[in-house]
Design a protein around this motif. Structure first.
Motif, PDB file in Angstrom:
ATOM      1  N   ALA A   1      39.807 150.773  53.978  1.00  0.00           N
ATOM      2  CA  ALA A   1      40.755 151.769  54.485  1.00  0.00           C
ATOM      3  C   ALA A   1      42.182 151.298  54.246  1.00  0.00           C
ATOM      4  CB  ALA A   1      40.515 152.023  55.972  1.00  0.00           C
ATOM      5  N   ASP A   2      42.445 150.067  54.604  1.00  0.00           N
ATOM      6  CA  ASP A   2      43.764 149.457  54.387  1.00  0.00           C
ATOM      7  C   ASP A   2      44.110 149.519  52.894  1.00  0.00           C
ATOM      8  OD1 ASP A   2      45.965 147.793  54.205  1.00  0.00           O
ATOM      9  OD2 ASP A   2      45.117 146.176  55.372  1.00  0.00           O
ATOM     10  N   ALA A   3      43.177 149.091  52.058  1.00  0.00           N
ATOM     11  CA  ALA A   3      43.411 149.042  50.614  1.00  0.00           C
ATOM     12  C   ALA A   3      43.643 150.433  50.029  1.00  0.00           C
ATOM     13  CB  ALA A   3      42.236 148.369  49.916  1.00  0.00           C
ATOM     14  N   ALA A   4      42.922 151.430  50.533  1.00  0.00           N
ATOM     15  CA  ALA A   4      43.025 152.779  49.971  1.00  0.00           C
ATOM     16  C   ALA A   4      44.435 153.332  50.130  1.00  0.00           C
ATOM     17  CB  ALA A   4      42.008 153.710  50.649  1.00  0.00           C
ATOM     18  N   VAL A   5      45.069 153.023  51.260  1.00  0.00           N
ATOM     19  CA  VAL A   5      46.447 153.489  51.451  1.00  0.00           C
ATOM     20  C   VAL A   5      47.411 152.607  50.663  1.00  0.00           C
ATOM     21  CG1 VAL A   5      48.274 153.927  53.146  1.00  0.00           C
ATOM     22  CG2 VAL A   5      45.902 154.505  53.685  1.00  0.00           C
ATOM     23  N   GLY A   6      47.177 151.309  50.659  1.00  0.00           N
ATOM     24  CA  GLY A   6      48.047 150.394  49.922  1.00  0.00           C
ATOM     25  C   GLY A   6      48.077 150.719  48.429  1.00  0.00           C
ATOM     26  N   ILE A   7      46.917 150.999  47.878  1.00  0.00           N
ATOM     27  CA  ILE A   7      46.846 151.315  46.446  1.00  0.00           C
ATOM     28  C   ILE A   7      47.503 152.669  46.161  1.00  0.00           C
ATOM     29  CG2 ILE A   7      45.230 151.813  44.539  1.00  0.00           C
ATOM     30  CD1 ILE A   7      43.341 149.692  45.804  1.00  0.00           C
TER      31      ILE A   7
END
Lengths: 146, 146, 146, 146
Positions: free
Chosen positions: A62-68
């Motif tokens: 979830a964190d990565a999906a927004v960061g990317i």
């Protein structure tokens, strides 16, 4: 001037430079006008005591999906760091993969906020998250090689 | 009847049965009246693009810190599952370990809520989290061998 | 058996029985397949030090938007209580009204989760919220007169 | 240079300039090294359908408790705005007052984060919140008269 968004191939390359994402086998599946779809194939070493996917893996994706999505939004020209992550878990995921579809719903001067739908391989909604990233303006701590 | 709390040795044993915790090298360092202290030594494969600890590892340890506290609270006799995790990130962690100290602030009939202070090896506050667990009453999906 | 959903007129009537909603002038504007749209006209006694709408009013309408959607979902036959509210604020609202559109994204046996988009009168996204309600099964504490 | 913190009398005066706080009867009860204690006496127009304190009032006091702590921390010299509020509700409050004790756990260059314990008049923990404020550096939109 509007930044040109990063294409899928470039996003994939970048995600391979992130050690933790790589160790989880995270893959950028698709880009969208307002975000990205990424996925992590479930391995046995990602399970919890109940034998299902550990919540920490879902939080990571979830964190990565927004960061990317933020990375892509600014064409890779701006560093960012998570300041807040909130995730609701609806149902356990036991097999296949976990898929995260992010949408940037707010990009301000200092903060960007995205939502994430987490689904299992069958497309069932397994969780929902909201992440806030701070956009860094100072000489970025990261240098992305092109 | 009040459940007897799990001793440290037993909690450590249980944590070794959780594949994802084990793959991160998670260790139960201490038990407290109201929670636990757990830690994860930082490895290079846990870093993000900026070279610091990936937020997903912090989210995992925060989630686990409350889960293990709930497990201990009920003497290992009750299964539980995360329904909600919220984490604020204050500063990056780059070396040593990440330490999570959980406190159960609410144990109800259906839900338990804990807070978590995340610190780096030097004791600086690096983040703060709140996690909500649902207490499962139905024939537990997990069977903890004693 | 699937519960019949409450019609708009009934939802409006119920909302008038809630003293705090009434004191804020909350109005149910519309029902949707998956939620409701409610609004509060801004009054001067709802402002903060900066002269814009107090975040507490936005939090109240976000909470209410999901609560009313749950009420409607169960045809008014099931009591519920907020266990968790998370709200992100994007931009201040200074004039007109605040509009909240809720969507139930998860209705389980014990918990229901909804998201809320908060907008100003011009339709600008001013905030985003997620609320979790516990569904009460015991003899409900409220008795809704029909 | 460290800002001098605002004394209790001054904080009380400021809180009277905030229309919504005033309309709820919010009162600053005490200052602490790391935050403040504020309270709202419960009135019948603050209740929900179940007859207990509406969650929106608790959200308002939680938000305000951190905002007033930030105001005090910077001696009233810096404007701030809520970017995120997360609140867990543990038990209903039906009589007396709701009391909020905030603690600033992080004051950075751009963001300040505080936690809030919500209690009823008898001192029972009724909820817990975390709020994030953005510190405004631009010519503040508010001018606090001294």
């Amino acid at each position: 001037m509007k930044q040109e968004k990063l294409p899928l191939a470039r996003l994939r390359q970048l995600s391979e430079h992130m050690p933790f994402n790589r160790s989880l086998g995270l893959r950028v599946a698709k880009t969208h006008e307002d975000g990205v779809t990424i996925e992590i194939p479930i391995r046995d070493d990602m399970r919890n005591l109940a034998g299902v996917l550990h919540g920490g893996v879902s939080a990571t994706i979830a964190d990565a999906a927004v960061g990317i999505a933020v990375l892509r939004h600014f064409g890779g020209e701006r560093a960012c760091t998570t300041v807040d992550l909130k995730i609701n878990y609806f149902r356990p995921i036991s097999e296949g993969k976990v898929v995260a579809r992010s949408k940037l719903i707010r990009v301000g001067n200092h903060l960007a906020v995205g939502t994430v739908e987490l689904k299992d391989a069958a497309g069932n909604l397994a969780g929902f998250a909201t992440a806030t990233y701070m956009l860094l303006e100072w000489p970025a701590r990261i240098k992305i090689k092109k």
